[in-house]
Design a protein around this motif. Structure first.
Motif, PDB file in Angstrom:
ATOM      1  N   GLU A 168       0.852  -1.190   0.000  1.00 25.97           N
ATOM      2  CA  GLU A 168       0.000   0.000   0.000  1.00 25.97           C
ATOM      3  C   GLU A 168       0.886   1.238   0.000  1.00 25.97           C
ATOM      4  N   LEU A 169       0.641   2.143  -0.936  1.00 22.71           N
ATOM      5  CA  LEU A 169       1.430   3.388  -1.003  1.00 22.71           C
ATOM      6  C   LEU A 169       0.544   4.575  -0.628  1.00 22.71           C
ATOM      7  N   PRO A 170       1.123   5.565   0.075  1.00 30.85           N
ATOM      8  CA  PRO A 170       0.314   6.703   0.537  1.00 30.85           C
ATOM      9  C   PRO A 170       0.174   7.775  -0.540  1.00 30.85           C
ATOM     10  N   VAL A 171      -0.206   7.361  -1.737  1.00 32.20           N
ATOM     11  CA  VAL A 171      -0.308   8.307  -2.855  1.00 32.20           C
ATOM     12  C   VAL A 171      -1.522   7.990  -3.704  1.00 32.20           C
ATOM     13  N   ASN A 172      -1.990   8.995  -4.431  1.00 33.06           N
ATOM     14  CA  ASN A 172      -3.005   8.786  -5.450  1.00 33.06           C
ATOM     15  C   ASN A 172      -2.436   7.866  -6.546  1.00 33.06           C
ATOM     16  N   TRP A 173      -3.281   7.018  -7.100  1.00 32.50           N
ATOM     17  CA  TRP A 173      -2.782   6.051  -8.101  1.00 32.50           C
ATOM     18  C   TRP A 173      -2.113   6.737  -9.292  1.00 32.50           C
ATOM     19  N   LYS A 174      -2.543   7.955  -9.640  1.00 27.86           N
ATOM     20  CA  LYS A 174      -1.993   8.623 -10.816  1.00 27.86           C
ATOM     21  C   LYS A 174      -0.531   9.019 -10.597  1.00 27.86           C
ATOM     22  N   SER A 175      -0.151   9.225  -9.344  1.00 33.71           N
ATOM     23  CA  SER A 175       1.255   9.551  -9.085  1.00 33.71           C
ATOM     24  C   SER A 175       2.142   8.335  -9.337  1.00 33.71           C
ATOM     25  N   VAL A 176       1.638   7.144  -9.068  1.00 32.88           N
ATOM     26  CA  VAL A 176       2.393   5.927  -9.394  1.00 32.88           C
ATOM     27  C   VAL A 176       2.539   5.817 -10.906  1.00 32.88           C
ATOM     28  N   ARG A 177       1.427   6.033 -11.600  1.00 30.26           N
ATOM     29  CA  ARG A 177       1.409   5.875 -13.066  1.00 30.26           C
ATOM     30  C   ARG A 177       2.259   6.947 -13.739  1.00 30.26           C
ATOM     31  N   ASP A 178       2.198   8.185 -13.235  1.00 26.89           N
ATOM     32  CA  ASP A 178       2.982   9.265 -13.839  1.00 26.89           C
ATOM     33  C   ASP A 178       4.477   8.937 -13.827  1.00 26.89           C
ATOM     34  N   TYR A 195      11.960  -0.620  -7.814  1.00 30.43           N
ATOM     35  CA  TYR A 195      10.646  -0.391  -7.203  1.00 30.43           C
ATOM     36  C   TYR A 195      10.768   0.596  -6.033  1.00 30.43           C
ATOM     37  N   ALA A 196      11.796   0.400  -5.196  1.00 30.96           N
ATOM     38  CA  ALA A 196      11.975   1.306  -4.050  1.00 30.96           C
ATOM     39  C   ALA A 196      12.237   2.733  -4.546  1.00 30.96           C
ATOM     40  N   GLU A 197      13.001   2.863  -5.600  1.00 30.47           N
ATOM     41  CA  GLU A 197      13.292   4.193  -6.144  1.00 30.47           C
ATOM     42  C   GLU A 197      12.015   4.834  -6.701  1.00 30.47           C
ATOM     43  N   ASP A 198      11.249   4.066  -7.447  1.00 26.33           N
ATOM     44  CA  ASP A 198      10.007   4.609  -8.010  1.00 26.33           C
ATOM     45  C   ASP A 198       8.999   4.979  -6.928  1.00 26.33           C
ATOM     46  N   THR A 199       8.965   4.176  -5.862  1.00 31.56           N
ATOM     47  CA  THR A 199       8.043   4.473  -4.768  1.00 31.56           C
ATOM     48  C   THR A 199       8.359   5.842  -4.174  1.00 31.56           C
ATOM     49  N   GLN A 200       9.650   6.074  -3.930  1.00 33.11           N
ATOM     50  CA  GLN A 200      10.047   7.369  -3.377  1.00 33.11           C
ATOM     51  C   GLN A 200       9.660   8.505  -4.319  1.00 33.11           C
ATOM     52  N   LEU A 201       9.882   8.300  -5.613  1.00 33.24           N
ATOM     53  CA  LEU A 201       9.567   9.359  -6.584  1.00 33.24           C
ATOM     54  C   LEU A 201       8.071   9.637  -6.626  1.00 33.24           C
ATOM     55  N   SER A 202       7.259   8.601  -6.541  1.00 31.13           N
ATOM     56  CA  SER A 202       5.806   8.823  -6.595  1.00 31.13           C
ATOM     57  C   SER A 202       5.331   9.532  -5.325  1.00 31.13           C
ATOM     58  N   ILE A 203       5.956   9.236  -4.189  1.00 29.38           N
ATOM     59  CA  ILE A 203       5.588   9.936  -2.948  1.00 29.38           C
ATOM     60  C   ILE A 203       5.962  11.416  -3.048  1.00 29.38           C
ATOM     61  N   TRP A 204       7.167  11.680  -3.531  1.00 29.60           N
ATOM     62  CA  TRP A 204       7.575  13.088  -3.659  1.00 29.60           C
ATOM     63  C   TRP A 204       6.696  13.835  -4.658  1.00 29.60           C
ATOM     64  N   SER A 205       6.393  13.181  -5.753  1.00 27.61           N
ATOM     65  CA  SER A 205       5.556  13.829  -6.768  1.00 27.61           C
ATOM     66  C   SER A 205       4.180  14.129  -6.195  1.00 27.61           C
ATOM     67  N   ASN A 206       3.630  13.147  -5.491  1.00 25.23           N
ATOM     68  CA  ASN A 206       2.283  13.320  -4.953  1.00 25.23           C
ATOM     69  C   ASN A 206       2.240  14.405  -3.875  1.00 25.23           C
ATOM     70  N   GLU A 207       3.211  14.405  -2.974  1.00 25.10           N
ATOM     71  CA  GLU A 207       3.157  15.388  -1.887  1.00 25.10           C
ATOM     72  C   GLU A 207       3.447  16.800  -2.400  1.00 25.10           C
ATOM     73  N   SER A 208       4.176  16.900  -3.511  1.00 29.35           N
ATOM     74  CA  SER A 208       4.468  18.236  -4.047  1.00 29.35           C
ATOM     75  C   SER A 208       3.188  18.966  -4.423  1.00 29.35           C
ATOM     76  N   MET A 209       2.180  18.191  -4.814  1.00 30.50           N
ATOM     77  CA  MET A 209       0.939  18.817  -5.285  1.00 30.50           C
ATOM     78  C   MET A 209       0.149  19.474  -4.160  1.00 30.50           C
ATOM     79  N   LYS A 210       0.526  19.184  -2.932  1.00 28.33           N
ATOM     80  CA  LYS A 210      -0.157  19.797  -1.788  1.00 28.33           C
ATOM     81  C   LYS A 210       0.601  21.036  -1.314  1.00 28.33           C
TER      82      LYS A 210
END
Ligand code: FES
Ligand SMILES: [Fe+2]
Length: 399
Positions: free
Chosen positions: A190-200, A332-347
């Motif tokens: 489970e990742l603490p991000v919107n699914w689109k941040s994973v896909r982006d 996978y670990a690298e992408d997870t970090q990137l999706s978290i950073w991308s998602n939190e930036s939007m806030k």
């Protein structure tokens, strides 16, 4: 038809912005995404070998829907809503299992045949006679493509899986995936991000050189994308004998070995086959894998995947597979970090929007599909939750 994959160096003629930030943090939109995208588009749930024997089953949940996929006594695969016709209990619990020759509801014990018909209610004399079809499990659309099981909860624009994935069929069939077997269990997180941040993050290879040292070491500058006119996209990377500075990459390249039946160029190739809206197949010489992200709510996603291997895997192929898993885990670990950073930036107050490179055109293409399916995401500000569906439906009519 494959389109030119070389982005124009002067391509300033396209809108480089992504979707507005509010679309990554909005529960009313999340509900629309589930109902109008995830339920209406084919989802990979697994492989024929995951439900090999009569009576074996697996489950797949998305949004408020839940499915059970079961192999019946004749060997036919079937998908049903995992929902008892008595009072709605799940008919089977857990992610997979094996029953004898019937599905027995754990609540009051109604019994269903493996073809979904009702065999009988518990204490049947407490009811008028029950029609076995009328009170049978409700079907869910199912299709098998190259051994992979897809389901779809509601009809949608994709046609059949075979039609939709036709541009991939010839290449992926080279691996004979229908005869493969699982190399291990389904993994999920489970990742603490919107699914689109994973896909982006996943929809572009622009970040590979910087963010994925092992992938860069493996296939580095050979990585490229191919786009198809039905919004499918393949990315490929090739490695050379002797490649690899990193231990796992160097040894993987040394050991990597495809089946004899694979054409020569596929013995040194990793390829990624994207599916709208949320999944990817990967082929390596030793494996076929898939992974996908499923929205839990506006700010949480479940990422899941599984690797399949040849049933006659050699020792060398097995070792190569372990080494490729090390590369995958790091990636996978690298992408997870990137999706978290991308998602939190939007806030953040500082976030304006993306400014995409020519190498990130598929991020834009994915967003364009979302814009077409859910035109409400083109608005700069979110409508009120209670207006979301009505405004989206209105925009659909005017488009
Ligand atoms: S809910 Fe299934 S038997 Fe009652
Ligand atoms: Fe990545």
């Amino acid at each position: 038809m494959a389109l030119d994959h070389r982005p124009s160096s002067k391509a300033n003629d396209w809108d480089r912005r992504g979707l507005p930030a509010w679309t990554y943090d909005n529960e009313a939109l999340h509900a629309l995404e589930v109902s109008d995208i995830f339920l209406t588009h084919w989802q990979i749930v697994g492989h024929v070998s995951d439900v090999a024997a009569p009576g074996s089953y697996m489950t797949f949940d998305i949004g408020k829907e839940r499915a059970v996929i079961v192999r019946d006594q004749d060997g036919t695969l079937r998908a049903f809503h995992n929902l008892c016709r008595h009072r709605g209990s799940r008919v089977v619990a857990g992610e997979r299992g094996q029953c004898k020759n019937a599905l027995v509801c754990p609540f009051h014990g109604w019994v269903y045949n493996l073809d979904g018909t009702l065999r009988g209610a518990a204490q049947p004399n407490s009811y008028p006679s029950l029609d076995k079809h009328e009170f049978g499990l409700r079907s869910v659309e199912l299709e098998v493509w190259l051994g992979f099981i897809f389901i779809r909860f509601k009809p949608g624009q994709q046609g059949s899986v075979a039609q939709y994935l036709a541009p991939y069929t010839q290449e992926m069939a080279l691996y004979q995936p229908e005869s493969m077997v699982p190399a291990g269990p389904v993994w999920s997180a489970e990742l603490p991000v919107n699914w689109k941040s994973v896909r982006d993050v996943d929809n572009e290879g622009y970040h590979v050189a910087m963010a994925h040292p092992a992938l860069q070491d493996l296939y580095g500058f050979t990585y490229h994308d191919l786009f198809y006119d039905n919004d499918l996209r393949v990315s490929k990377g090739t490695y050379k004998p002797g490649a690899g500075r990193l231990w796992s990459v160097r040894n993987y390249v040394k050991l990597s070995q495809g089946q004899d039946s694979l054409p020569a160029e596929r013995h040194t190739l990793w390829a990624y086959y994207g599916l709208f809206p949320n999944s990817v197949f990967i082929t390596t010489p030793e494996t076929v894998q898939f992974y996908q992200e499923l929205p839990i709510d506006a700010n949480r996603s479940l990422v899941r995947g599984i690797t399949y291997r040849y049933p006659t895997e050699s020792r060398r192929q097995r070792l190569a597979r372990y080494l490729s898993q090390r590369i995958d885990r790091a990636t996978y670990a690298e992408d997870t970090q990137l999706s978290i950073w991308s998602n939190e930036s939007m806030k953040s107050l500082a976030f304006e929007n993306f400014y995409l490179s020519d190498h990130e055109r598929f991020v834009r293409a994915h967003h364009d599909q979302l814009r077409q399916l859910l035109p409400v995401v083109t608005l700069d500000q979110p409508p009120a939750a209670t207006d979301m569906k009505r405004i989206n439906d209105g925009l659909k009519k005017t488009n």
